[in-house]
Design a protein around this motif. Structure first.
Motif, PDB file in Angstrom:
ATOM      1  N   MET A 127       0.822  -1.211   0.000  1.00 11.69           N
ATOM      2  CA  MET A 127       0.000   0.000   0.000  1.00 11.69           C
ATOM      3  C   MET A 127       0.853   1.257   0.000  1.00 11.69           C
ATOM      4  SD  MET A 127      -3.232  -0.809   2.532  1.00 11.69           S
ATOM      5  CE  MET A 127      -4.121   0.707   2.126  1.00 11.69           C
ATOM      6  N   TRP A 128       2.011   1.214   0.670  1.00 11.24           N
ATOM      7  CA  TRP A 128       2.858   2.398   0.756  1.00 11.24           C
ATOM      8  C   TRP A 128       3.244   2.902  -0.623  1.00 11.24           C
ATOM      9  CZ3 TRP A 128       3.778   6.675   2.735  1.00 11.24           C
ATOM     10  CH2 TRP A 128       4.955   7.385   2.509  1.00 11.24           C
ATOM     11  N   SER A 129       3.481   2.022  -1.546  1.00 18.01           N
ATOM     12  CA  SER A 129       3.859   2.444  -2.894  1.00 18.01           C
ATOM     13  C   SER A 129       2.781   3.345  -3.507  1.00 18.01           C
ATOM     14  CB  SER A 129       4.092   1.211  -3.772  1.00 18.01           C
ATOM     15  OG  SER A 129       4.369   1.594  -5.083  1.00 18.01           O
ATOM     16  N   ALA A 130       1.528   2.928  -3.428  1.00 17.51           N
ATOM     17  CA  ALA A 130       0.427   3.733  -3.978  1.00 17.51           C
ATOM     18  C   ALA A 130       0.170   4.973  -3.126  1.00 17.51           C
ATOM     19  CB  ALA A 130      -0.839   2.887  -4.076  1.00 17.51           C
ATOM     20  N   TYR A 131       0.260   4.817  -1.815  1.00 18.31           N
ATOM     21  CA  TYR A 131       0.025   5.941  -0.903  1.00 18.31           C
ATOM     22  C   TYR A 131       1.100   7.011  -1.093  1.00 18.31           C
ATOM     23  CZ  TYR A 131      -1.063   8.171   3.653  1.00 18.31           C
ATOM     24  OH  TYR A 131      -1.403   9.048   4.654  1.00 18.31           O
ATOM     25  N   ARG A 132       2.343   6.576  -1.205  1.00 23.23           N
ATOM     26  CA  ARG A 132       3.468   7.503  -1.418  1.00 23.23           C
ATOM     27  C   ARG A 132       3.253   8.308  -2.699  1.00 23.23           C
ATOM     28  NH1 ARG A 132       8.421   7.277  -4.064  1.00 23.23           N
ATOM     29  NH2 ARG A 132      10.128   8.296  -2.971  1.00 23.23           N
ATOM     30  N   GLN A 133       2.850   7.620  -3.766  1.00 22.90           N
ATOM     31  CA  GLN A 133       2.605   8.299  -5.039  1.00 22.90           C
ATOM     32  C   GLN A 133       1.445   9.292  -4.910  1.00 22.90           C
ATOM     33  OE1 GLN A 133       4.442   8.301  -7.919  1.00 22.90           O
ATOM     34  NE2 GLN A 133       3.057   9.992  -8.388  1.00 22.90           N
ATOM     35  N   ALA A 134       0.403   8.903  -4.183  1.00 21.98           N
ATOM     36  CA  ALA A 134      -0.746   9.798  -3.997  1.00 21.98           C
ATOM     37  C   ALA A 134      -0.349  11.045  -3.206  1.00 21.98           C
ATOM     38  CB  ALA A 134      -1.883   9.053  -3.296  1.00 21.98           C
ATOM     39  N   ILE A 135       0.478  10.886  -2.186  1.00 17.40           N
ATOM     40  CA  ILE A 135       0.961  12.039  -1.420  1.00 17.40           C
ATOM     41  C   ILE A 135       1.760  12.970  -2.339  1.00 17.40           C
ATOM     42  CG2 ILE A 135       2.526  12.798   0.418  1.00 17.40           C
ATOM     43  CD1 ILE A 135       1.787  10.180   1.906  1.00 17.40           C
ATOM     44  N   ALA A 136       2.615  12.374  -3.151  1.00 12.80           N
ATOM     45  CA  ALA A 136       3.423  13.169  -4.077  1.00 12.80           C
ATOM     46  C   ALA A 136       2.542  13.922  -5.075  1.00 12.80           C
ATOM     47  CB  ALA A 136       4.422  12.270  -4.804  1.00 12.80           C
ATOM     48  N   THR A 137       1.546  13.249  -5.609  1.00 18.32           N
ATOM     49  CA  THR A 137       0.683  13.840  -6.630  1.00 18.32           C
ATOM     50  C   THR A 137      -0.238  14.919  -6.077  1.00 18.32           C
ATOM     51  OG1 THR A 137       0.709  11.792  -7.907  1.00 18.32           O
ATOM     52  CG2 THR A 137      -1.106  13.320  -8.343  1.00 18.32           C
ATOM     53  N   HIS A 138      -0.898  14.628  -4.982  1.00 16.23           N
ATOM     54  CA  HIS A 138      -1.962  15.503  -4.492  1.00 16.23           C
ATOM     55  C   HIS A 138      -1.524  16.491  -3.418  1.00 16.23           C
ATOM     56  CE1 HIS A 138      -4.599  13.071  -6.872  1.00 16.23           C
ATOM     57  NE2 HIS A 138      -4.242  11.980  -6.212  1.00 16.23           N
ATOM     58  N   PHE A 139      -0.283  16.350  -2.943  1.00 20.86           N
ATOM     59  CA  PHE A 139       0.180  17.247  -1.890  1.00 20.86           C
ATOM     60  C   PHE A 139       1.576  17.785  -2.189  1.00 20.86           C
ATOM     61  CE2 PHE A 139       2.490  17.785   2.153  1.00 20.86           C
ATOM     62  CZ  PHE A 139       1.792  18.866   2.655  1.00 20.86           C
ATOM     63  N   ALA A 140       2.581  16.944  -2.067  1.00 22.11           N
ATOM     64  CA  ALA A 140       3.972  17.397  -2.153  1.00 22.11           C
ATOM     65  C   ALA A 140       4.311  18.014  -3.506  1.00 22.11           C
ATOM     66  CB  ALA A 140       4.928  16.241  -1.841  1.00 22.11           C
ATOM     67  N   GLY A 141       3.736  17.499  -4.564  1.00 13.03           N
ATOM     68  CA  GLY A 141       4.014  18.022  -5.896  1.00 13.03           C
ATOM     69  C   GLY A 141       3.444  19.399  -6.155  1.00 13.03           C
ATOM     70  N   LYS A 142       2.595  19.865  -5.283  1.00 13.56           N
ATOM     71  CA  LYS A 142       1.965  21.180  -5.463  1.00 13.56           C
ATOM     72  C   LYS A 142       2.657  22.287  -4.668  1.00 13.56           C
ATOM     73  CE  LYS A 142      -2.464  19.101  -6.497  1.00 13.56           C
ATOM     74  NZ  LYS A 142      -2.498  19.311  -7.908  1.00 13.56           N
ATOM     75  N   LEU A 143       3.638  21.890  -3.842  1.00 17.99           N
ATOM     76  CA  LEU A 143       4.353  22.854  -3.011  1.00 17.99           C
ATOM     77  C   LEU A 143       5.853  22.711  -3.225  1.00 17.99           C
ATOM     78  CD1 LEU A 143       2.450  22.101   0.337  1.00 17.99           C
ATOM     79  CD2 LEU A 143       2.019  24.017  -1.212  1.00 17.99           C
ATOM     80  N   ASP A 144       6.577  23.827  -3.129  1.00 18.67           N
ATOM     81  CA  ASP A 144       8.028  23.697  -3.169  1.00 18.67           C
ATOM     82  C   ASP A 144       8.531  23.396  -1.752  1.00 18.67           C
ATOM     83  OD1 ASP A 144       8.416  26.151  -1.729  1.00 18.67           O
ATOM     84  OD2 ASP A 144       8.515  27.296  -3.598  1.00 18.67           O
ATOM     85  N   ALA A 145       9.823  23.167  -1.617  1.00 15.17           N
ATOM     86  CA  ALA A 145      10.394  22.765  -0.323  1.00 15.17           C
ATOM     87  C   ALA A 145      10.152  23.811   0.757  1.00 15.17           C
ATOM     88  CB  ALA A 145      11.887  22.484  -0.471  1.00 15.17           C
ATOM     89  N   ASP A 146      10.295  25.089   0.420  1.00 14.61           N
ATOM     90  CA  ASP A 146      10.074  26.147   1.413  1.00 14.61           C
ATOM     91  C   ASP A 146       8.610  26.197   1.857  1.00 14.61           C
ATOM     92  OD1 ASP A 146      12.732  26.906   1.367  1.00 14.61           O
ATOM     93  OD2 ASP A 146      12.414  28.520  -0.081  1.00 14.61           O
ATOM     94  N   GLU A 147       7.688  26.027   0.901  1.00 13.11           N
ATOM     95  CA  GLU A 147       6.267  26.039   1.246  1.00 13.11           C
ATOM     96  C   GLU A 147       5.904  24.849   2.134  1.00 13.11           C
ATOM     97  OE1 GLU A 147       4.348  28.196  -2.691  1.00 13.11           O
ATOM     98  OE2 GLU A 147       4.955  26.081  -2.806  1.00 13.11           O
TER      99      GLU A 147
END
Length: 147
Positions: free
Chosen positions: A115-135
């Motif tokens: 599950m972590w593989s899909a969950y990790r990708q979802a976090i990246a897509t819907h959260f982390a990918g929308k913010l830069d490191a400072d944000e």
């Protein structure tokens, strides 16, 4: 020091509404991604992760509920499903003859990893990918103040 509710600004109300709406929307997207990948709900991952962290002792059901990231109002139903699936086992609690300990099984650890593989990708897509490191750092700082 907290502000009196009479001094509640429009910006504070707007920020609150956005926080709740965004949280719900992102969680819904993550749930949809897990489902599309053929996995059970995020609450399963959350419970299995906490039980994995509690190895080898396990957790009492109330401890699991306290540690879960997601609101889980009926931990007993969730743990029944996890037990029926072979992902969690129940043991009698030595300290309390009426109580039980919940422990993750090998199958539970395997499901958690898959599950972590899909969950990790979802976090990246819907959260982390929308913010830069400072944000991301700033958001984490601000949210910590609310905790």
């Amino acid at each position: 020091m907290t502000k009196d509710t009479r001094e509640l600004s429009d910006e504070a109300v707007t920020a609150w509404a956005r926080l709740v709406r965004v949280s719900q929307a992102v969680l819904s997207k993550v749930e949809a991604d897990l489902k599309a990948a053929g996995f059970p709900p995020l609450s399963w991952y959350d419970a299995l992760l906490e039980l994995d962290r509690a190895r080898p002792e396990g957790l009492r059901p109330y401890q699991l509920q306290e540690r879960m990231l997601l609101a889980q109002y009926n931990v007993s139903r969730l743990t029944d499903r996890l037990t029926k699936g072979g992902y969690v086992e129940r043991e009698d609690c030595v300290d309390d003859g009426r109580g039980q300990l919940l422990k993750i099984t090998q199958d539970g650890r395997r499901l958690l990893r898959r599950m972590w593989s899909a969950y990790r990708q979802a976090i990246a897509t819907h959260f982390a990918g929308k913010l830069d490191a400072d944000e991301t750092t700033e958001l984490a700082r601000m949210l910590a103040k609310l905790r």
